[in-house]
Motif scaffolding. Structure first.
Motif, PDB file in Angstrom:
ATOM      1  N   ARG A 143       3.888 -16.093 -19.600  1.00  0.00           N
ATOM      2  CA  ARG A 143       3.892 -14.721 -19.102  1.00  0.00           C
ATOM      3  C   ARG A 143       4.563 -14.651 -17.741  1.00  0.00           C
ATOM      4  N   VAL A 144       5.423 -13.664 -17.558  1.00  0.00           N
ATOM      5  CA  VAL A 144       6.152 -13.455 -16.310  1.00  0.00           C
ATOM      6  C   VAL A 144       5.359 -12.512 -15.417  1.00  0.00           C
ATOM      7  N   HIS A 145       5.262 -12.874 -14.136  1.00  0.00           N
ATOM      8  CA  HIS A 145       4.580 -12.071 -13.124  1.00  0.00           C
ATOM      9  C   HIS A 145       5.576 -11.711 -12.029  1.00  0.00           C
ATOM     10  N   VAL A 146       5.553 -10.455 -11.576  1.00  0.00           N
ATOM     11  CA  VAL A 146       6.515  -9.968 -10.587  1.00  0.00           C
ATOM     12  C   VAL A 146       5.778  -9.199  -9.498  1.00  0.00           C
ATOM     13  N   VAL A 147       6.198  -9.395  -8.241  1.00  0.00           N
ATOM     14  CA  VAL A 147       5.689  -8.590  -7.124  1.00  0.00           C
ATOM     15  C   VAL A 147       6.870  -8.091  -6.303  1.00  0.00           C
ATOM     16  N   TRP A 148       6.671  -6.968  -5.619  1.00  0.00           N
ATOM     17  CA  TRP A 148       7.713  -6.428  -4.753  1.00  0.00           C
ATOM     18  C   TRP A 148       7.110  -5.429  -3.773  1.00  0.00           C
ATOM     19  N   ASN A 149       7.826  -5.205  -2.664  1.00  0.00           N
ATOM     20  CA  ASN A 149       7.427  -4.205  -1.676  1.00  0.00           C
ATOM     21  C   ASN A 149       7.726  -2.814  -2.221  1.00  0.00           C
ATOM     22  N   GLY A 150       6.716  -1.963  -2.240  1.00  0.00           N
ATOM     23  CA  GLY A 150       6.940  -0.592  -2.673  1.00  0.00           C
ATOM     24  C   GLY A 150       7.670   0.211  -1.609  1.00  0.00           C
ATOM     25  N   ALA A 151       8.572   1.061  -2.027  1.00  0.00           N
ATOM     26  CA  ALA A 151       9.344   1.905  -1.105  1.00  0.00           C
ATOM     27  C   ALA A 151       8.559   3.172  -0.776  1.00  0.00           C
ATOM     28  N   VAL A 152       9.135   3.989   0.089  1.00  0.00           N
ATOM     29  CA  VAL A 152       8.541   5.279   0.423  1.00  0.00           C
ATOM     30  C   VAL A 152       8.366   6.092  -0.865  1.00  0.00           C
ATOM     31  N   GLY A 153       7.192   6.638  -1.073  1.00  0.00           N
ATOM     32  CA  GLY A 153       6.920   7.422  -2.266  1.00  0.00           C
ATOM     33  C   GLY A 153       6.431   6.620  -3.449  1.00  0.00           C
ATOM     34  N   ALA A 154       6.363   5.287  -3.319  1.00  0.00           N
ATOM     35  CA  ALA A 154       5.906   4.464  -4.438  1.00  0.00           C
ATOM     36  C   ALA A 154       4.425   4.715  -4.705  1.00  0.00           C
ATOM     37  N   ALA A 155       4.044   4.577  -5.952  1.00  0.00           N
ATOM     38  CA  ALA A 155       2.645   4.750  -6.336  1.00  0.00           C
ATOM     39  C   ALA A 155       2.211   3.557  -7.190  1.00  0.00           C
ATOM     40  N   PRO A 156       0.949   3.143  -7.071  1.00  0.00           N
ATOM     41  CA  PRO A 156      -0.057   3.719  -6.174  1.00  0.00           C
ATOM     42  C   PRO A 156       0.178   3.322  -4.723  1.00  0.00           C
ATOM     43  N   GLN A 157      -0.223   4.203  -3.812  1.00  0.00           N
ATOM     44  CA  GLN A 157      -0.053   3.955  -2.392  1.00  0.00           C
ATOM     45  C   GLN A 157      -1.022   2.875  -1.923  1.00  0.00           C
ATOM     46  N   GLY A 158      -0.617   2.143  -0.871  1.00  0.00           N
ATOM     47  CA  GLY A 158      -1.501   1.144  -0.288  1.00  0.00           C
ATOM     48  C   GLY A 158      -2.457   1.760   0.715  1.00  0.00           C
ATOM     49  N   ALA A 159      -3.285   0.904   1.333  1.00  0.00           N
ATOM     50  CA  ALA A 159      -4.219   1.370   2.359  1.00  0.00           C
ATOM     51  C   ALA A 159      -3.449   1.948   3.541  1.00  0.00           C
ATOM     52  N   LEU A 160      -4.005   2.982   4.181  1.00  0.00           N
ATOM     53  CA  LEU A 160      -3.344   3.652   5.294  1.00  0.00           C
ATOM     54  C   LEU A 160      -3.670   2.968   6.619  1.00  0.00           C
ATOM     55  N   ASP A 161      -2.674   2.878   7.477  1.00  0.00           N
ATOM     56  CA  ASP A 161      -2.838   2.350   8.828  1.00  0.00           C
ATOM     57  C   ASP A 161      -3.501   3.432   9.678  1.00  0.00           C
ATOM     58  N   PRO A 162      -4.697   3.190  10.220  1.00  0.00           N
ATOM     59  CA  PRO A 162      -5.376   4.231  11.003  1.00  0.00           C
ATOM     60  C   PRO A 162      -4.674   4.560  12.312  1.00  0.00           C
ATOM     61  N   ASP A 163      -3.749   3.695  12.749  1.00  0.00           N
ATOM     62  CA  ASP A 163      -3.017   3.947  13.995  1.00  0.00           C
ATOM     63  C   ASP A 163      -1.751   4.769  13.778  1.00  0.00           C
ATOM     64  N   ARG A 164      -1.453   5.119  12.528  1.00  0.00           N
ATOM     65  CA  ARG A 164      -0.274   5.921  12.224  1.00  0.00           C
ATOM     66  C   ARG A 164      -0.717   7.223  11.570  1.00  0.00           C
ATOM     67  N   ALA A 165       0.111   8.225  11.687  1.00  0.00           N
ATOM     68  CA  ALA A 165      -0.200   9.511  11.072  1.00  0.00           C
ATOM     69  C   ALA A 165      -0.305   9.349   9.558  1.00  0.00           C
ATOM     70  N   ALA A 166      -1.285  10.019   8.966  1.00  0.00           N
ATOM     71  CA  ALA A 166      -1.508   9.901   7.524  1.00  0.00           C
ATOM     72  C   ALA A 166      -0.321  10.410   6.726  1.00  0.00           C
ATOM     73  N   ASP A 167       0.443  11.366   7.299  1.00  0.00           N
ATOM     74  CA  ASP A 167       1.584  11.912   6.577  1.00  0.00           C
ATOM     75  C   ASP A 167       2.893  11.198   6.928  1.00  0.00           C
ATOM     76  N   ASP A 168       2.826  10.119   7.694  1.00  0.00           N
ATOM     77  CA  ASP A 168       4.011   9.296   7.962  1.00  0.00           C
ATOM     78  C   ASP A 168       4.471   8.693   6.636  1.00  0.00           C
ATOM     79  N   PRO A 169       5.718   8.916   6.218  1.00  0.00           N
ATOM     80  CA  PRO A 169       6.150   8.417   4.906  1.00  0.00           C
ATOM     81  C   PRO A 169       6.123   6.897   4.785  1.00  0.00           C
ATOM     82  N   HIS A 170       6.119   6.193   5.937  1.00  0.00           N
ATOM     83  CA  HIS A 170       6.071   4.736   5.894  1.00  0.00           C
ATOM     84  C   HIS A 170       4.645   4.200   5.980  1.00  0.00           C
ATOM     85  N   ASN A 171       3.668   5.081   6.067  1.00  0.00           N
ATOM     86  CA  ASN A 171       2.269   4.663   6.091  1.00  0.00           C
ATOM     87  C   ASN A 171       1.777   4.513   4.651  1.00  0.00           C
ATOM     88  N   GLY A 172       1.166   3.381   4.364  1.00  0.00           N
ATOM     89  CA  GLY A 172       0.653   3.159   3.018  1.00  0.00           C
ATOM     90  C   GLY A 172       1.643   2.534   2.055  1.00  0.00           C
TER      91      GLY A 172
END
Length: 212
Positions: A18-47
């Motif tokens: 079985r092949v397994h793949v990982v990659w960094n999600g871009a802006v708008g990727a889903a599901p979103q990651g955990a949010l950085d509390p030091d950045r604005a929640a609506d920052d497109p690079h947050n999460g």
């Protein structure tokens, strides 16, 4: 996100082929990651998420992507995946946790593990000492050898100038890691470097770029 080799997707072959793949999600990727509390929640690079998928049971396609960052944030340099023949899948990345210091000095290597061939993953836990920081734009690499040991190479960022390469080794399928420095490089900048592993008759070999 995929430009060059640092943040591109990584691939591993596991149990049953079985092949397994990982990659960094871009802006708008889903599901979103955990949010950085030091950045604005609506920052497109947050999460920005660390994403995972695996070959589906039928074989010709992949399962829907899943996010693995539940308690870490600030994804930057590329993560990595390793898998063994016993059904263990290891995904590593560097990021910050809720109690981490700001900047690169607060980054550390985190690990999410699957014991069922990628069907489910544990919540991420620290894999290293978390005291040396992690070079933000640099990639890291994970590897599982034929004897069941797990390895990871990453570049530190202690005091922002000690961009040393550290090796993590686990002899108990990822439950604990020993850490050692294997190369030093003092530079007040991010080298945007990558790591690599392979296994041969003589054992496991690791490689990385260095400026000295």
């Amino acid at each position: 996100v995929a430009t060059g080799t640092i943040r591109g997707a990584q691939i591993a072959l596991g149990a049953g082929g079985r092949v397994h793949v990982v990659w960094n999600g871009a802006v708008g990727a889903a599901p979103q990651g955990a949010l950085d509390p030091d950045r604005a929640a609506d920052d497109p690079h947050n999460g920005l998420p660390m994403l995972y998928s695996r070959l589906d049971d039928a074989g010709p396609g992949f399962e829907p992507q899943r996010g693995l960052m539940k308690r870490t944030f600030g994804l930057d340099g590329g993560g990595s995946v390793a898998a063994d023949g016993a059904g263990n899948v290891y995904v590593v990345w560097h990021a910050r946790g809720r109690d981490s210091a700001p900047g690169e000095s607060g980054r550390g290597v985190w690990l999410a593990v699957s014991r069922d061939g990628g069907q489910s993953f544990s919540q991420e836990v620290p894999a290293g000492s978390q005291s040396s920081g992690a070079c933000g734009c640099c990639g890291l690499r994970a590897f599982a050898d034929s004897g069941g040991r797990v390895y990871a190479l990453y570049r530190t960022a202690r005091e922002l100038v000690h961009r040393d390469v550290h090796l993590l080794v686990s002899a108990d399928i990822g439950h604990s890691f020993r850490e050692a420095g294997v190369d030093t490089w003092n530079v007040a900048a991010c080298p945007m470097s990558a790591m690599s592993f392979t296994e041969g008759a003589g054992g496991v070999l690791g490689a990385w770029q260095t400026g000295q």
